[in-house]
Structures are given as C-alpha cells and as structure tokens.
Write a protein that holds these residues in place. Structure first.
Motif, PDB file in Angstrom:
ATOM      1  N   GLY A 156     102.381  -5.426 -20.833  1.00 48.24           N
ATOM      2  CA  GLY A 156     102.502  -4.506 -21.966  1.00 48.24           C
ATOM      3  C   GLY A 156     103.131  -3.190 -21.563  1.00 48.24           C
ATOM      4  O   GLY A 156     103.974  -2.646 -22.281  1.00 48.24           O
ATOM      5  N   ALA A 157     102.730  -2.673 -20.386  1.00 42.59           N
ATOM      6  CA  ALA A 157     103.305  -1.414 -19.907  1.00 42.59           C
ATOM      7  C   ALA A 157     104.804  -1.559 -19.663  1.00 42.59           C
ATOM      8  O   ALA A 157     105.605  -0.715 -20.080  1.00 42.59           O
ATOM      9  N   VAL A 158     105.186  -2.645 -18.999  1.00 45.71           N
ATOM     10  CA  VAL A 158     106.610  -2.858 -18.712  1.00 45.71           C
ATOM     11  C   VAL A 158     107.381  -3.146 -19.992  1.00 45.71           C
ATOM     12  O   VAL A 158     108.523  -2.712 -20.149  1.00 45.71           O
ATOM     13  N   VAL A 279     113.703  -6.881 -17.627  1.00 39.72           N
ATOM     14  CA  VAL A 279     113.470  -8.230 -18.128  1.00 39.72           C
ATOM     15  C   VAL A 279     112.999  -9.133 -16.992  1.00 39.72           C
ATOM     16  O   VAL A 279     112.057  -9.924 -17.144  1.00 39.72           O
ATOM     17  N   VAL A 280     113.653  -9.018 -15.838  1.00 41.71           N
ATOM     18  CA  VAL A 280     113.228  -9.783 -14.657  1.00 41.71           C
ATOM     19  C   VAL A 280     111.798  -9.407 -14.282  1.00 41.71           C
ATOM     20  O   VAL A 280     110.959 -10.275 -13.980  1.00 41.71           O
ATOM     21  N   LEU A 281     111.497  -8.119 -14.291  1.00 37.15           N
ATOM     22  CA  LEU A 281     110.152  -7.649 -13.970  1.00 37.15           C
ATOM     23  C   LEU A 281     109.116  -8.253 -14.917  1.00 37.15           C
ATOM     24  O   LEU A 281     108.031  -8.674 -14.495  1.00 37.15           O
ATOM     25  N   LEU A 282     109.454  -8.323 -16.196  1.00 36.99           N
ATOM     26  CA  LEU A 282     108.546  -8.906 -17.186  1.00 36.99           C
ATOM     27  C   LEU A 282     108.234 -10.362 -16.862  1.00 36.99           C
ATOM     28  O   LEU A 282     107.109 -10.828 -17.063  1.00 36.99           O
ATOM     29  N   LEU A 283     109.214 -11.102 -16.407  1.00 36.93           N
ATOM     30  CA  LEU A 283     109.015 -12.509 -16.080  1.00 36.93           C
ATOM     31  C   LEU A 283     108.182 -12.678 -14.809  1.00 36.93           C
ATOM     32  O   LEU A 283     107.364 -13.599 -14.700  1.00 36.93           O
ATOM     33  N   SER A 287     103.820 -14.315 -13.942  1.00 34.56           N
ATOM     34  CA  SER A 287     103.953 -15.416 -12.982  1.00 34.56           C
ATOM     35  C   SER A 287     103.159 -15.108 -11.717  1.00 34.56           C
ATOM     36  O   SER A 287     102.464 -15.978 -11.168  1.00 34.56           O
ATOM     37  N   ALA A 288     103.245 -13.865 -11.243  1.00 34.17           N
ATOM     38  CA  ALA A 288     102.476 -13.465 -10.065  1.00 34.17           C
ATOM     39  C   ALA A 288     100.987 -13.457 -10.358  1.00 34.17           C
ATOM     40  O   ALA A 288     100.165 -13.847  -9.510  1.00 34.17           O
ATOM     41  N   GLY A 289     100.598 -13.012 -11.559  1.00 35.27           N
ATOM     42  CA  GLY A 289      99.191 -13.050 -11.933  1.00 35.27           C
ATOM     43  C   GLY A 289      98.655 -14.473 -11.941  1.00 35.27           C
ATOM     44  O   GLY A 289      97.552 -14.743 -11.441  1.00 35.27           O
ATOM     45  N   PHE A 290      99.429 -15.395 -12.496  1.00 30.98           N
ATOM     46  CA  PHE A 290      99.051 -16.816 -12.523  1.00 30.98           C
ATOM     47  C   PHE A 290      98.933 -17.363 -11.105  1.00 30.98           C
ATOM     48  O   PHE A 290      97.962 -18.053 -10.762  1.00 30.98           O
ATOM     49  N   GLY A 339     107.307  -6.440  -8.953  1.00 30.61           N
ATOM     50  CA  GLY A 339     106.653  -7.274  -9.957  1.00 30.61           C
ATOM     51  C   GLY A 339     105.534  -8.121  -9.383  1.00 30.61           C
ATOM     52  O   GLY A 339     104.499  -8.323 -10.023  1.00 30.61           O
ATOM     53  N   ILE A 340     105.727  -8.640  -8.179  1.00 28.31           N
ATOM     54  CA  ILE A 340     104.671  -9.424  -7.527  1.00 28.31           C
ATOM     55  C   ILE A 340     103.441  -8.557  -7.281  1.00 28.31           C
ATOM     56  O   ILE A 340     102.295  -8.978  -7.519  1.00 28.31           O
TER      57      ILE A 340
END
Length: 421
Positions: A156-158, A279-283, A287-290, A339-340
């Motif tokens: 949400g922040a990103v 956009v890359v950061l959002l993806l 994914s890193a959380g999962f 992002g990770i």
C-alpha cells in the motif's frame, strides 16, 4: 484463524488503504521539492532552497515518533481500527491545505512556517498509520501466512508512492515548466483528498483482530511497558530498519531529483524511470512476503542487505549515466534488492513484540529510525554531493547503513514458524 477469500481481501484492502493515501502525499512532496523549495524557501542559491525544502520533508519525519506514541497508544488501548481510521483523516486535511497554501511571494515568512507545520501534522499521522496497519494485517493472518499478509502494508505504501510518481510524471508531460511552477504543482495535493475519503469509507467496515481484545491490553500502560520490557526488541527494530530508511528514500524519492539536476535528464523521463521501477518494487514485495513464510525471514533479509553492500556503488554508477536504459537497469536492481527487504520486514517486526504493546513498541522503534535516517536522507544526500563535489558519494552513505543493518539482521531470531506472541 480462517478467512474466506473475500474476507481476507477486505482485510488487505482495509489495512493498506491509508498507506496509499499517506505515502502518495509524501511522494508528491519529494518529487516536487525543487519547485516547493523555490516557492516556499526562496534563496539566491538553488541548492540552499532545495535543502530547505527537504528540511521541511525531514520535519514531518521528526514528528513520526510522537505519532507512533499517540497512535500506538490508541491502537493498544482502544483498538487497531480506531487508530487506522483517525490517521487517515489527519493526513487528508493537511494534504489538501498544502495544495491551497499561498507561497512566500504572497504571504512572506508565513508561507514556509505554515508549510513546515503542515508537514509536521502529516508526519504525526504517518507515525501511527504504517506500523498500525502492519500489526492489523499480521494479527489477522493465518499462522503460516503472516509474512504474506504483512507485506501488503508495504504494498500500500509503495502503491501510494507509485501513484504520486505517476501523477507527477503525467503533469510534467502535459504541462509546461511555467505552468508547473505557477499552479500545476498544486493539483496532486488537491487530488489527495479523494484518496483520503476513499480510505475512510473502506475502513468503516474493519473488524478488530482477536489478539487485541484480551485483558492485557486493558490493564497495561503500553508505552511504559514497551520501554520497560521491550526495549531490546525496539533497538533491534531501529537497527534493522536503518538500511530500509536510507535505501528507500534515497532510491525512490531523492533519486528523481538526482536524475533531473545532476544527470540532466528531463523531469518527465526521470519520473517515468522511477514509475517503472516502482512497478517492479510492487511485484517483488508480496512475492518476498510469500517466500518468507516458506524459507524464513532471515535468508531474504541477509540476501538483500548483503546485495546492497556489494552492488550499492555499481547500481548508483549505472544511474549516473545519460543513457536511459542503464539508468533504468540501475534502479530496477535497487527495486529488487530493497523490495526483498521490504517484503520480509513487516512480519519480522510485528513478531518481535507481544500483542498488548505491539502497536506502541513497533511504532516507537520504527518511527525513531525513520525520523533520524529516513526523512533526513534526501537532505543528507543533497548536502553530501554539494560538499564533496562527488555525485556518487551517496553510494558510500547507503553502503555504510547497510553494514550497520547487517549486524542487526544477524542478531535477529527466526520467527517465521513461531506462534505470534
């Protein structure tokens, strides 16, 4: 705890709605800092005006620990929903007022003073919003999905920053430089009120997590107990987040100014590059959380922070080129590494504290770090380059903070499979 898909989605949307609003505003201010510096902090030296504008940006962050205490107390004593709803309202109003504030040419010294006060009010709100949303999402999560659910707070922040970047890019594309300086810069602040109203509507239907309804929350003094019993975990949260604070605000807020004023590329192109990277950061974040729920938090955090130590300088060197492709490659590299870290971080922080002081302890620790290192990053970056006459000197600052955070990451316990306290 089990949720249907629709219930889980409502929880995610409720948790991240306010973050979109609050970080949209912070992003817009960062992207328009050169214009705001000229209008509200006029000086014969453009760099001095820019540093002053970033000083107002930092002033908002200095209020974050206060906001963390206020909203953390509300979240622990009254409820997560109350804190989240109030924080959105307190961000929406100052954002709108920035959009209608006369500049220094019209009201003189009152203009920068009011601007700083509005930024402080926004910082107060952000101090409670982000960390409370982390707690809300993690406490609603199933046992083996806390990393994934917590990562949506960062999403949400990103998303808010991406929205701010996209709006800024569109305005710079379709409006002339003269129009942007005259009135165009006001539009994104005025539009922020719509995002805020949406957040309030969504959060009317939130439900409290079961974990925050126990008797401990009624008996304790959250702030006192946080400092008395949870200070070691708070220190770990501060150290762990130093590289997060500096890396994020250097790469995704200050870097647009870096590209425009030092690399000398058009503002519209700099914001386009930033938008693609976001956009890359959002993806990467969810994914890193999962993935952190599958292999653990620490392996991802270590991969990220070591990557920033090794590749911080080369990636900034790539972004100092005048070829758009290499600039984009450099910032996407940062988007993956940062992002990770951001994806695995929220659950790691929430899992460090017991439920009855979780909002207060997490909010105070996290916001102290962001106040000292995050909000000051654009100002420090501009100052370093001005004093050293080395455009790449900011890389050394980023690497130094990564080394500090690496020490704290190594000390963190692995909590991915543990029961939430």
């Amino acid at each position: 705890m089990s949720f249907s898909l629709s219930s889980r989605n409502r929880t995610i949307v409720g948790g991240l709605a306010g973050n979109v609003m609050e970080w949209y505003d912070f992003a817009v201010y960062g992207y328009f800092a050169p214009i705001l510096g000229h209008l509200f902090f006029p000086s014969n030296n453009p760099t001095a005006s820019l540093i002053a504008a970033y000083g107002a940006f930092a002033a908002g962050f200095l209020m974050r620990p206060v906001g963390g205490m206020v909203f953390g107390y509300v979240g622990d004593k009254i409820g997560r929903k109350a804190a989240l709803t109030l924080s959105v309202f307190m961000m929406a109003v100052p954002t709108f007022l920035v959009g209608v504030l006369p500049d220094a040419a019209h009201i003189g010294i009152a203009a920068p003073i009011i601007m700083v006060l509005l930024r402080m009010a926004q910082g107060l709100s952000v101090g409670g919003e982000y960390t409370t949303s982390i707690v809300f999402l993690v406490e609603h999560a199933e046992h083996r999905k806390r990393g994934f659910m917590g990562s949506w707070s960062l999403f949400g922040a990103v998303a808010g920053i991406l929205l701010g970047s996209a709006v800024s890019a569109l305005l710079n594309t379709f409006l002339s430089v003269e129009s942007m300086h005259s009135w165009g810069w006001r539009l994104p602040f005025l539009m922020g009120i719509m995002v805020g109203v949406t957040g309030l509507i969504v959060r009317r239907h939130l439900t409290e997590p079961d974990l925050c309804n126990g008797s401990d929350a009624k008996k304790c003094s959250p702030i006192k107990d946080a400092f008395r019993h949870e200070w070691p975990a708070m220190v770990r949260v501060i150290g762990f987040n130093i590289v997060n604070a500096v890396g994020f605000y250097m790469i995704f807020v200050y870097m647009a100014t870096f590209l425009i004023h030092l690399v000398k590329i058009p503002a519209s192109r700099a914001l386009d590059i930033n938008t693609v990277s976001m956009v890359v950061l959002l993806l990467v974040i969810p994914s890193a959380g999962f993935l952190s729920d599958r292999i653990g938090r620490k392996p991802l955090l270590l991969f990220s922070v070591v990557g920033l130590i090794l590749f911080g300088y080369p990636l900034i060197w790539l972004m100092h080129h005048d070829h758009y492709f290499w600039i984009q490659v450099g910032q996407i590299g940062f988007a993956v590494l940062v992002g990770i870290y951001l994806g695995a971080g929220p659950a790691t922080m929430a899992e460090a504290f017991p439920a009855h002081v979780r909002c207060s302890a997490l909010s105070i620790g996290y916001n102290l770090c962001l106040a000292i290192f995050g909000g000051t990053t654009p100002m420090v970056a501009a100052y370093l380059i001005e004093k050293t006459h080395d455009d790449l000197s900011i890389a050394y600052y980023l690497i130094a903070t990564a080394v500090i955070s690496l020490f704290f990451v190594l000390k963190l316990p692995e909590t991915a499979q543990s029961t939430l306290r």
